[in-house]
Design an enzyme around this catalytic site. Sequence first.
Site, PDB file in Angstrom:
ATOM      1  N   LYS A  95       0.885  -1.371   0.048  1.00 47.14           N
ATOM      2  CA  LYS A  95      -0.042   0.006  -0.071  1.00 47.14           C
ATOM      3  C   LYS A  95       0.836   1.389  -0.055  1.00 47.14           C
ATOM      4  O   LYS A  95       0.483   2.318  -0.697  1.00 47.14           O
ATOM      5  CB  LYS A  95      -0.758  -0.085   1.149  1.00 47.14           C
ATOM      6  CG  LYS A  95      -1.703  -1.217   1.508  1.00 47.14           C
ATOM      7  CD  LYS A  95      -2.699  -1.098   2.657  1.00 47.14           C
ATOM      8  CE  LYS A  95      -1.971  -0.879   3.885  1.00 47.14           C
ATOM      9  NZ  LYS A  95      -1.508  -2.206   4.697  1.00 47.14           N
ATOM     10  N   ARG A 155      -9.123   1.135   9.461  1.00 46.97           N
ATOM     11  CA  ARG A 155      -8.621  -0.350   9.912  1.00 46.97           C
ATOM     12  C   ARG A 155      -9.682  -1.180  10.698  1.00 46.97           C
ATOM     13  O   ARG A 155      -9.412  -2.033  11.013  1.00 46.97           O
ATOM     14  CB  ARG A 155      -7.312  -0.476  10.612  1.00 46.97           C
ATOM     15  CG  ARG A 155      -6.061  -0.609  10.075  1.00 46.97           C
ATOM     16  CD  ARG A 155      -5.182  -0.585  10.920  1.00 46.97           C
ATOM     17  NE  ARG A 155      -3.740  -1.147  10.496  1.00 46.97           N
ATOM     18  CZ  ARG A 155      -2.679  -0.484   9.835  1.00 46.97           C
ATOM     19  NH1 ARG A 155      -2.961   0.329   9.254  1.00 46.97           N
ATOM     20  NH2 ARG A 155      -1.741  -1.066   9.565  1.00 46.97           N
ATOM     21  N   ARG A 193      12.558  -6.073   5.227  1.00 44.98           N
ATOM     22  CA  ARG A 193      12.692  -4.618   4.670  1.00 44.98           C
ATOM     23  C   ARG A 193      13.447  -3.543   5.301  1.00 44.98           C
ATOM     24  O   ARG A 193      13.424  -3.724   6.555  1.00 44.98           O
ATOM     25  CB  ARG A 193      10.945  -4.159   4.124  1.00 44.98           C
ATOM     26  CG  ARG A 193      10.447  -3.874   5.181  1.00 44.98           C
ATOM     27  CD  ARG A 193       9.193  -3.729   4.614  1.00 44.98           C
ATOM     28  NE  ARG A 193       8.131  -3.211   5.782  1.00 44.98           N
ATOM     29  CZ  ARG A 193       6.921  -2.993   5.629  1.00 44.98           C
ATOM     30  NH1 ARG A 193       6.143  -2.865   4.484  1.00 44.98           N
ATOM     31  NH2 ARG A 193       5.902  -2.638   6.805  1.00 44.98           N
ATOM     32  N   ARG A 235      12.151  -0.679  10.503  1.00 45.98           N
ATOM     33  CA  ARG A 235      10.870  -0.481  11.561  1.00 45.98           C
ATOM     34  C   ARG A 235      10.840  -1.593  12.835  1.00 45.98           C
ATOM     35  O   ARG A 235      10.895  -2.582  12.318  1.00 45.98           O
ATOM     36  CB  ARG A 235       9.400  -0.465  10.790  1.00 45.98           C
ATOM     37  CG  ARG A 235       9.137   0.865  10.086  1.00 45.98           C
ATOM     38  CD  ARG A 235       7.834   0.415   9.370  1.00 45.98           C
ATOM     39  NE  ARG A 235       6.750  -0.258   9.938  1.00 45.98           N
ATOM     40  CZ  ARG A 235       5.681  -0.149   9.104  1.00 45.98           C
ATOM     41  NH1 ARG A 235       5.277   0.075   8.027  1.00 45.98           N
ATOM     42  NH2 ARG A 235       4.512  -0.950   9.683  1.00 45.98           N
ATOM     43  N   ARG A 286       0.302  -8.257  13.588  1.00 42.66           N
ATOM     44  CA  ARG A 286      -0.481  -7.136  12.754  1.00 42.66           C
ATOM     45  C   ARG A 286      -1.522  -8.011  11.791  1.00 42.66           C
ATOM     46  O   ARG A 286      -2.478  -7.309  11.416  1.00 42.66           O
ATOM     47  CB  ARG A 286       0.774  -6.396  11.999  1.00 42.66           C
ATOM     48  CG  ARG A 286       1.228  -5.352  12.804  1.00 42.66           C
ATOM     49  CD  ARG A 286       2.699  -5.266  12.215  1.00 42.66           C
ATOM     50  NE  ARG A 286       2.658  -4.521  11.192  1.00 42.66           N
ATOM     51  CZ  ARG A 286       3.951  -4.447  10.524  1.00 42.66           C
ATOM     52  NH1 ARG A 286       4.876  -4.888  10.941  1.00 42.66           N
ATOM     53  NH2 ARG A 286       4.002  -3.941   9.412  1.00 42.66           N
TER      54      ARG A 286
HETATM   55  P1  ADP Z   1       1.443  -1.848   7.993  1.00 40.05           P
HETATM   56  O1  ADP Z   1       0.266  -1.727   7.263  1.00 40.05           O
HETATM   57  O2  ADP Z   1       2.828  -2.416   7.397  1.00 40.05           O
HETATM   58  O3  ADP Z   1       1.044  -2.714   9.192  1.00 40.05           O
HETATM   59  P2  ADP Z   1       1.246   0.769   9.122  1.00 40.05           P
HETATM   60  O4  ADP Z   1       2.442   1.754   8.993  1.00 40.05           O
HETATM   61  O5  ADP Z   1       0.167   1.210   8.392  1.00 40.05           O
HETATM   62  O6  ADP Z   1       1.778  -0.566   8.634  1.00 40.05           O
HETATM   63  O7  ADP Z   1       0.891   0.523  10.522  1.00 40.05           O
HETATM   64  C1  ADP Z   1       1.642   0.456  11.592  1.00 40.05           C
HETATM   65  C2  ADP Z   1       1.183   0.545  12.926  1.00 40.05           C
HETATM   66  O8  ADP Z   1       0.571   1.587  13.190  1.00 40.05           O
HETATM   67  C3  ADP Z   1      -0.051  -0.526  13.090  1.00 40.05           C
HETATM   68  O9  ADP Z   1       0.536  -1.923  13.276  1.00 40.05           O
HETATM   69  C4  ADP Z   1      -0.838   0.047  14.298  1.00 40.05           C
HETATM   70  O10 ADP Z   1      -0.270  -0.104  15.424  1.00 40.05           O
HETATM   71  C5  ADP Z   1      -0.634   1.432  14.003  1.00 40.05           C
HETATM   72  N1  ADP Z   1      -1.758   2.183  12.954  1.00 40.05           N
HETATM   73  C6  ADP Z   1      -1.649   2.557  11.729  1.00 40.05           C
HETATM   74  N2  ADP Z   1      -2.905   2.873  11.182  1.00 40.05           N
HETATM   75  C7  ADP Z   1      -3.642   2.622  12.270  1.00 40.05           C
HETATM   76  C8  ADP Z   1      -5.142   2.689  12.266  1.00 40.05           C
HETATM   77  N3  ADP Z   1      -5.879   3.279  11.265  1.00 40.05           N
HETATM   78  N4  ADP Z   1      -5.541   2.440  13.263  1.00 40.05           N
HETATM   79  C9  ADP Z   1      -5.113   1.756  14.363  1.00 40.05           C
HETATM   80  N5  ADP Z   1      -3.908   1.803  14.479  1.00 40.05           N
HETATM   81  C10 ADP Z   1      -3.013   1.937  13.396  1.00 40.05           C
END
Ligand code: ADP
Length: 215
Positions: free
Chosen positions: A13, A87, A126, A160, A171
């Site tokens: 994404k 999410r 990564r 990360r 996740r």
């Molecule tokens: P990925 O899609 O690779 O898991 P993101 O960078 O989108 O990673 O998100 C990393 C972390 O940030 C998530 O595991 C969560 O803890 C938090 N997070 C990000 N976006 C949201 C969201 N919309 N609602 C709740 N937590 C979020």
Amino acid sequence: MNIILLGPPGAGKGTQAARLEKERGMVQLSTGDMLRAAVKAGTPVGLKVKAVMEAGELVSDAIVSALIGERLDGDAANGAIFDGYPRTQAQAEALDVLLRERNRSLDHVIELEVDEAALVDRVTGRFTCAQCGTGYHDRYKLPVVSGVCDVCGSAEFKRRPDDNAETVRTRMSEYRAKTAPILPFYEALGIVQRIDGMAAMDKVSGEIASILDRD
Ligand code: ADP
Ligand code: ZN
């Protein structure tokens, strides 16, 4: 135009959103990036979410929806690519209200379909250049000269803290339990398109482009 990119961690994404930003001048709204910036800056929100993010769990709906609301009135006033948001069902409903209040609506929800087994492998290897953000991978894409960024020459890279096997699994189960169930909400609106996220990056970009150019 307002679109959502949906898919599990490592589906690509962020990569696709960055390309759309560069090629079409759209604005990427990544709640993950916003939260990481808050953690780095040590803001009150950052202090609150750090441990939750490191565990791979979701932060509260209120926090992320507030972050999105601020950006919708700022740089994303004319359109956005939502990346990593919504999410949960509550976030999907909050976004609906945020857009409606601004007389805006969603044009597309694009789901990147991926094979879960491949995702752990993608995510755990990564890393990115700390200077310019170019993405690399331990097994699939190392810099041409070891330890030096191909693009900007920097020798500083970062990973990360949540890109380890255990956290990636958390996740993914969060995605399966809380995020995938919001798809029917958008399916009812007839705006969901699915594409194969296992295809090469350029092929995925091409398919997204054809969806966006259709209207
Ligand atoms: P990925 O899609 O690779 O898991 P993101 O960078 O989108 O990673 O998100 C990393 C972390 O940030 C998530 O595991 C969560 O803890 C938090 N997070 C990000 N976006 C949201 C969201 N919309 N609602 C709740 N937590 C979020
Ligand atoms: Zn670089």
